[in-house]
Design a protein around this motif. Structure first.
Motif, PDB file in Angstrom:
ATOM      1  N   UNK A 137      40.492  40.232  26.705  1.00  0.00           N
ATOM      2  CA  UNK A 137      39.990  41.150  27.732  1.00  0.00           C
ATOM      3  C   UNK A 137      40.492  40.785  29.129  1.00  0.00           C
ATOM      4  N   UNK A 138      40.782  39.520  29.380  1.00  0.00           N
ATOM      5  CA  UNK A 138      41.341  39.115  30.676  1.00  0.00           C
ATOM      6  C   UNK A 138      42.757  39.654  30.869  1.00  0.00           C
ATOM      7  N   UNK A 139      43.475  39.810  29.765  1.00  0.00           N
ATOM      8  CA  UNK A 139      44.879  40.219  29.811  1.00  0.00           C
ATOM      9  C   UNK A 139      45.038  41.729  29.674  1.00  0.00           C
ATOM     10  N   UNK A 159      48.900  41.475  35.193  1.00  0.00           N
ATOM     11  CA  UNK A 159      47.792  40.639  34.727  1.00  0.00           C
ATOM     12  C   UNK A 159      47.381  39.684  35.843  1.00  0.00           C
ATOM     13  N   UNK A 160      48.365  39.067  36.465  1.00  0.00           N
ATOM     14  CA  UNK A 160      48.101  38.087  37.516  1.00  0.00           C
ATOM     15  C   UNK A 160      47.402  38.715  38.715  1.00  0.00           C
ATOM     16  N   UNK A 161      47.755  39.942  39.055  1.00  0.00           N
ATOM     17  CA  UNK A 161      47.142  40.582  40.228  1.00  0.00           C
ATOM     18  C   UNK A 161      45.724  41.074  39.966  1.00  0.00           C
ATOM     19  N   UNK A 219      41.376  36.445  38.010  1.00  0.00           N
ATOM     20  CA  UNK A 219      41.196  35.185  38.714  1.00  0.00           C
ATOM     21  C   UNK A 219      42.278  34.209  38.263  1.00  0.00           C
ATOM     22  N   UNK A 220      43.000  33.634  39.203  1.00  0.00           N
ATOM     23  CA  UNK A 220      44.088  32.713  38.863  1.00  0.00           C
ATOM     24  C   UNK A 220      43.586  31.545  38.022  1.00  0.00           C
ATOM     25  N   UNK A 221      42.476  30.973  38.415  1.00  0.00           N
ATOM     26  CA  UNK A 221      41.917  29.833  37.679  1.00  0.00           C
ATOM     27  C   UNK A 221      41.535  30.249  36.266  1.00  0.00           C
ATOM     28  N   UNK A 222      40.845  31.359  36.143  1.00  0.00           N
ATOM     29  CA  UNK A 222      40.396  31.832  34.833  1.00  0.00           C
ATOM     30  C   UNK A 222      41.581  32.163  33.924  1.00  0.00           C
ATOM     31  N   UNK A 223      42.605  32.801  34.481  1.00  0.00           N
ATOM     32  CA  UNK A 223      43.799  33.124  33.701  1.00  0.00           C
ATOM     33  C   UNK A 223      44.561  31.867  33.293  1.00  0.00           C
TER      34      UNK A 223
END
Length: 102
Positions: free
Chosen positions: A26-28, A41-43, A46-50
């Motif tokens: 779901x994050x991706x 995806x990166x934008x 959350x950078x840390x969470x990804x």
């Protein structure tokens, strides 16, 4: 678990498949989508969470012969392919002239 096939622009890339938990998936892939481009995806996350999710995902490579389906495709370094996936759904891919691919 859901399987993600990673497609990279490198000449020597092997199109590996990785397992992701429902939460990692779901994050991706936003709801209803099964095609993603890493720059998007990166934008959106959350950078840390990804970073943490990808660290776990990269440890779960699945040999293709053992994969029970592909639930998502993640493109790296292939921004020109975005035009073929305007809805970010594989089954709705289109040709350059806008007609359905399938």
């Amino acid at each position: 678990m859901k399987n993600i096939q990673v497609i990279d622009g490198a000449d020597n890339f092997v199109y590996d498949i990785f397992a992701a938990t429902e939460e990692e998936f779901a994050l991706i892939f936003p709801e209803g989508q099964d095609v993603a481009f890493i720059d998007e995806v990166i934008t959106h996350g959350s950078e840390r969470e990804l970073d943490e999710a990808f660290t776990r995902i990269w440890k779960r490579r699945i040999p293709k012969r053992d994969a029970m389906g592909i639930h998502g495709i993640l493109f790296y370094e292939l921004a020109p392919k975005k035009q073929y996936y305007p809805t970010r759904r594989d089954e709705e891919a289109i040709n350059p002239d806008g007609t359905r691919l399938r």
